[in-house]
Design a protein around this motif. Structure first.
Motif, PDB file in Angstrom:
ATOM      1  N   GLY A 209       0.789  -1.228   0.000  1.00 52.94           N
ATOM      2  CA  GLY A 209       0.000   0.000   0.000  1.00 52.94           C
ATOM      3  C   GLY A 209       0.817   1.271   0.000  1.00 52.94           C
ATOM      4  O   GLY A 209       1.962   1.289  -0.442  1.00 52.94           O
ATOM      5  N   THR A 210       0.211   2.354   0.522  1.00 52.46           N
ATOM      6  CA  THR A 210       0.845   3.671   0.470  1.00 52.46           C
ATOM      7  C   THR A 210       0.907   4.305   1.862  1.00 52.46           C
ATOM      8  O   THR A 210      -0.040   4.232   2.633  1.00 52.46           O
ATOM      9  N   LEU A 211       2.030   4.918   2.141  1.00 52.95           N
ATOM     10  CA  LEU A 211       2.230   5.620   3.423  1.00 52.95           C
ATOM     11  C   LEU A 211       2.793   7.004   3.148  1.00 52.95           C
ATOM     12  O   LEU A 211       3.669   7.150   2.298  1.00 52.95           O
ATOM     13  N   ALA A 212       2.279   7.997   3.860  1.00 51.95           N
ATOM     14  CA  ALA A 212       2.868   9.337   3.813  1.00 51.95           C
ATOM     15  C   ALA A 212       3.293   9.680   5.234  1.00 51.95           C
ATOM     16  O   ALA A 212       2.588   9.337   6.186  1.00 51.95           O
ATOM     17  N   LEU A 213       4.440  10.324   5.372  1.00 50.07           N
ATOM     18  CA  LEU A 213       4.966  10.572   6.705  1.00 50.07           C
ATOM     19  C   LEU A 213       5.572  11.966   6.807  1.00 50.07           C
ATOM     20  O   LEU A 213       6.314  12.376   5.917  1.00 50.07           O
ATOM     21  N   VAL A 214       5.218  12.674   7.865  1.00 53.05           N
ATOM     22  CA  VAL A 214       5.835  13.979   8.133  1.00 53.05           C
ATOM     23  C   VAL A 214       6.457  13.892   9.524  1.00 53.05           C
ATOM     24  O   VAL A 214       5.750  13.703  10.514  1.00 53.05           O
ATOM     25  N   GLY A 215       7.758  13.995   9.574  1.00 51.60           N
ATOM     26  CA  GLY A 215       8.482  13.838  10.829  1.00 51.60           C
ATOM     27  C   GLY A 215       8.184  14.963  11.802  1.00 51.60           C
ATOM     28  O   GLY A 215       7.976  16.105  11.405  1.00 51.60           O
ATOM     29  N   GLY A 216       8.184  14.632  13.092  1.00 49.04           N
ATOM     30  CA  GLY A 216       7.969  15.630  14.134  1.00 49.04           C
ATOM     31  C   GLY A 216       9.278  15.942  14.828  1.00 49.04           C
ATOM     32  O   GLY A 216      10.291  16.198  14.183  1.00 49.04           O
ATOM     33  N   LYS A 217       9.245  15.864  16.180  1.00 48.85           N
ATOM     34  CA  LYS A 217      10.447  16.196  16.949  1.00 48.85           C
ATOM     35  C   LYS A 217      11.564  15.181  16.714  1.00 48.85           C
ATOM     36  O   LYS A 217      12.733  15.507  16.836  1.00 48.85           O
ATOM     37  N   LEU A 218      11.189  13.937  16.407  1.00 43.62           N
ATOM     38  CA  LEU A 218      12.196  12.896  16.152  1.00 43.62           C
ATOM     39  C   LEU A 218      13.158  13.328  15.056  1.00 43.62           C
ATOM     40  O   LEU A 218      14.372  13.237  15.206  1.00 43.62           O
ATOM     41  N   THR A 219      12.609  13.808  13.940  1.00 43.64           N
ATOM     42  CA  THR A 219      13.469  14.171  12.815  1.00 43.64           C
ATOM     43  C   THR A 219      14.003  15.596  12.942  1.00 43.64           C
ATOM     44  O   THR A 219      14.916  15.966  12.210  1.00 43.64           O
ATOM     45  N   ALA A 220      13.427  16.379  13.877  1.00 52.58           N
ATOM     46  CA  ALA A 220      13.939  17.742  14.065  1.00 52.58           C
ATOM     47  C   ALA A 220      15.360  17.693  14.605  1.00 52.58           C
ATOM     48  O   ALA A 220      16.205  18.509  14.257  1.00 52.58           O
ATOM     49  N   LYS A 221      15.637  16.713  15.491  1.00 53.53           N
ATOM     50  CA  LYS A 221      16.965  16.594  16.084  1.00 53.53           C
ATOM     51  C   LYS A 221      17.867  15.660  15.274  1.00 53.53           C
ATOM     52  O   LYS A 221      19.068  15.780  15.307  1.00 53.53           O
ATOM     53  N   ASN A 222      17.272  14.670  14.584  1.00 49.61           N
ATOM     54  CA  ASN A 222      18.066  13.670  13.875  1.00 49.61           C
ATOM     55  C   ASN A 222      17.296  13.210  12.647  1.00 49.61           C
ATOM     56  O   ASN A 222      16.285  12.518  12.759  1.00 49.61           O
ATOM     57  N   LEU A 223      17.792  13.587  11.482  1.00 54.77           N
ATOM     58  CA  LEU A 223      17.061  13.276  10.244  1.00 54.77           C
ATOM     59  C   LEU A 223      17.012  11.776   9.960  1.00 54.77           C
ATOM     60  O   LEU A 223      16.180  11.320   9.190  1.00 54.77           O
ATOM     61  N   ASP A 224      17.888  11.001  10.595  1.00 53.93           N
ATOM     62  CA  ASP A 224      17.897   9.556  10.343  1.00 53.93           C
ATOM     63  C   ASP A 224      17.058   8.790  11.360  1.00 53.93           C
ATOM     64  O   ASP A 224      17.125   7.563  11.416  1.00 53.93           O
ATOM     65  N   ALA A 225      16.279   9.489  12.165  1.00 49.96           N
ATOM     66  CA  ALA A 225      15.585   8.836  13.281  1.00 49.96           C
ATOM     67  C   ALA A 225      14.497   7.866  12.826  1.00 49.96           C
ATOM     68  O   ALA A 225      14.202   6.907  13.524  1.00 49.96           O
ATOM     69  N   ILE A 226      13.891   8.114  11.678  1.00 48.36           N
ATOM     70  CA  ILE A 226      12.779   7.259  11.243  1.00 48.36           C
ATOM     71  C   ILE A 226      13.214   6.398  10.060  1.00 48.36           C
ATOM     72  O   ILE A 226      13.741   6.903   9.068  1.00 48.36           O
ATOM     73  N   LYS A 227      12.985   5.089  10.212  1.00 55.16           N
ATOM     74  CA  LYS A 227      13.313   4.156   9.123  1.00 55.16           C
ATOM     75  C   LYS A 227      12.041   3.448   8.693  1.00 55.16           C
ATOM     76  O   LYS A 227      11.202   3.102   9.515  1.00 55.16           O
ATOM     77  N   VAL A 228      11.898   3.256   7.396  1.00 53.27           N
ATOM     78  CA  VAL A 228      10.727   2.552   6.873  1.00 53.27           C
ATOM     79  C   VAL A 228      11.203   1.303   6.141  1.00 53.27           C
ATOM     80  O   VAL A 228      11.980   1.390   5.195  1.00 53.27           O
ATOM     81  N   HIS A 229      10.739   0.148   6.611  1.00 56.56           N
ATOM     82  CA  HIS A 229      11.118  -1.115   5.986  1.00 56.56           C
ATOM     83  C   HIS A 229      10.040  -1.515   4.988  1.00 56.56           C
ATOM     84  O   HIS A 229       8.854  -1.422   5.283  1.00 56.56           O
ATOM     85  N   THR A 230      10.450  -1.965   3.817  1.00 53.28           N
ATOM     86  CA  THR A 230       9.517  -2.512   2.839  1.00 53.28           C
ATOM     87  C   THR A 230       9.931  -3.968   2.612  1.00 53.28           C
ATOM     88  O   THR A 230      11.015  -4.371   3.053  1.00 53.28           O
ATOM     89  N   PRO A 231       9.103  -4.779   1.914  1.00 49.22           N
ATOM     90  CA  PRO A 231       9.476  -6.191   1.751  1.00 49.22           C
ATOM     91  C   PRO A 231      10.838  -6.383   1.091  1.00 49.22           C
ATOM     92  O   PRO A 231      11.504  -7.397   1.319  1.00 49.22           O
ATOM     93  N   THR A 232      11.256  -5.432   0.277  1.00 47.08           N
ATOM     94  CA  THR A 232      12.511  -5.655  -0.447  1.00 47.08           C
ATOM     95  C   THR A 232      13.663  -4.786   0.026  1.00 47.08           C
ATOM     96  O   THR A 232      14.812  -5.099  -0.205  1.00 47.08           O
ATOM     97  N   THR A 233      13.352  -3.680   0.681  1.00 45.34           N
ATOM     98  CA  THR A 233      14.447  -2.790   1.060  1.00 45.34           C
ATOM     99  C   THR A 233      14.106  -2.002   2.314  1.00 45.34           C
ATOM    100  O   THR A 233      12.978  -2.056   2.814  1.00 45.34           O
TER     101      THR A 233
END
Lengths: 154, 188
Positions: free
Chosen positions: A109-133
């Motif tokens: 399916g489809t996901l849209a994401l807007v980072g909050g305080k997590l990404t304000a301090k560290n842009l690598d804080a959020i990871k998204v796993h998909t079946p292949t990558t």
């Protein structure tokens, strides 16, 4: 008298433990909802309603013509389109240091994401796993589309 | 005196040697050929720049919105809204500036389809701790009443009074600090 006091104290500390454990697990709240969305917690599917709390390891499945939006504790916002199956695998956020990390998985399916305080301090804080990558893009907003894997005929 | 003269002569000789050496070298270079370049590579480098037609593969193309992503984008919850309003010393009455700002804040909250409003009152360090908890609760209640008056459902508003325990500006005890006499509104 002494015994009842002891029991009361034990019950109180138990409830404290229980509530803090529950509190620690709740990482976000369902803020938008269209159509039919299922929450799979510990293998049990439950129909999602507005205001539902989302815990770590929860899996969400949206039907066709359905969508769901989650606001996480750090103000990270997530929107899932129709026919989407995703889960929150890891979520940590420290309100004092304003730091943490999150791992999400999208199976379809489809996901849209807007980072909050997590990404304000560290842009690598959020990871998204998909079946292949795994997407570990250094950014605060991202959208992912995962097509159903076409299984080859045996 | 004698030494200085010798030194001066030596210096002059040295300078002359340098100048003559240089001119000798430059004339030697000139003797190799004309000053205009003849090499093909040089001609290519110095040729006027001509821009190629069409798009360069190195230019970033603007991202076009994918219609498949539209429902997921539409499902994104609204960004949380936060506001801070200030009070007159030892009252639950807004300062004149906050009184004006409050109208804007309440209108903004009303314009949103909100699910939750958290109102937390605070005080400065003047007065007893216990008294300040009561004062901060009254401040939070004041905002709650204003929100209800504007049609925000009662059951989604949570209020709390923190007294002087969470200062916005750190001060010692018994310090009047206007920025600490506040209510923080978190709409999410």
């Amino acid at each position: 008298m002494m015994l009842s006091k002891k029991i009361a104290l034990t019950l109180f500390s138990c409830s404290l433990l229980f509530s803090s454990a529950l509190h620690a697990q709740s990482v976000g709240v369902v803020k938008t909802l269209v159509g039919n969305v299922q929450l799979i917690r510990a293998g049990e599917p439950v129909k999602v309603v507005l205001g539902d709390e989302i815990h770590i390891a929860d899996k969400l499945q949206t039907d066709s013509d359905s969508s769901v939006g989650i606001l996480f504790s750090d103000d990270t916002r997530l929107g899932a389109g129709p026919n989407t199956l995703f889960s929150i695998d890891v979520y940590q956020f420290d309100n004092v240091t304003q730091r943490g990390l999150a791992d999400l998985s999208v199976e379809n399916g489809t996901l849209a994401l807007v980072g909050g305080k997590l990404t304000a301090k560290n842009l690598d804080a959020i990871k998204v796993h998909t079946p292949t990558t795994m997407l570990a893009a250094s950014c605060s907003t991202l959208s992912v589309k995962v097509n159903q894997l076409i299984k080859e005929a045996p | 005196m004698m030494l200085t003269n010798i030194f001066r002569t030596l210096c002059l000789l040295f300078i002359y040697a340098m100048i003559s050496g240089c001119s000798g070298y430059s004339s030697a270079v000139n003797s190799f050929g004309p000053e205009t370049p003849t090499s093909e590579i040089r001609q290519q480098i110095e040729a006027p720049l001509e821009l190629a037609e069409g798009e360069s593969p190195f230019c970033a193309k603007p991202v076009e919105p994918d219609p498949v992503m539209a429902p997921a984008m539409a499902a994104l919850p609204a960004e949380p809204y936060r506001a801070r309003l200030y009070f007159i010393f030892d009252t639950s009455t807004f300062t004149p500036e906050s009184e004006r700002a409050a109208q804007k804040v309440f209108d903004e909250i009303k314009s949103r389809q909100i699910a939750e409003a958290i109102v937390i009152g605070h005080t400065d360090t003047m007065g007893a701790e216990k008294y300040n908890i009561g004062l901060s609760e009254r401040r939070a209640q004041r905002v709650r009443q204003e929100l209800i008056r504007r049609g925000i459902p009662e059951n989604i508003i949570t209020t709390k009074g923190m007294g002087e325990s969470e200062l916005f500006i750190e001060t010692a005890d018994e310090v009047a600090e206007a920025r600490n006499r506040r209510v923080e509104i978190d709409v999410r």
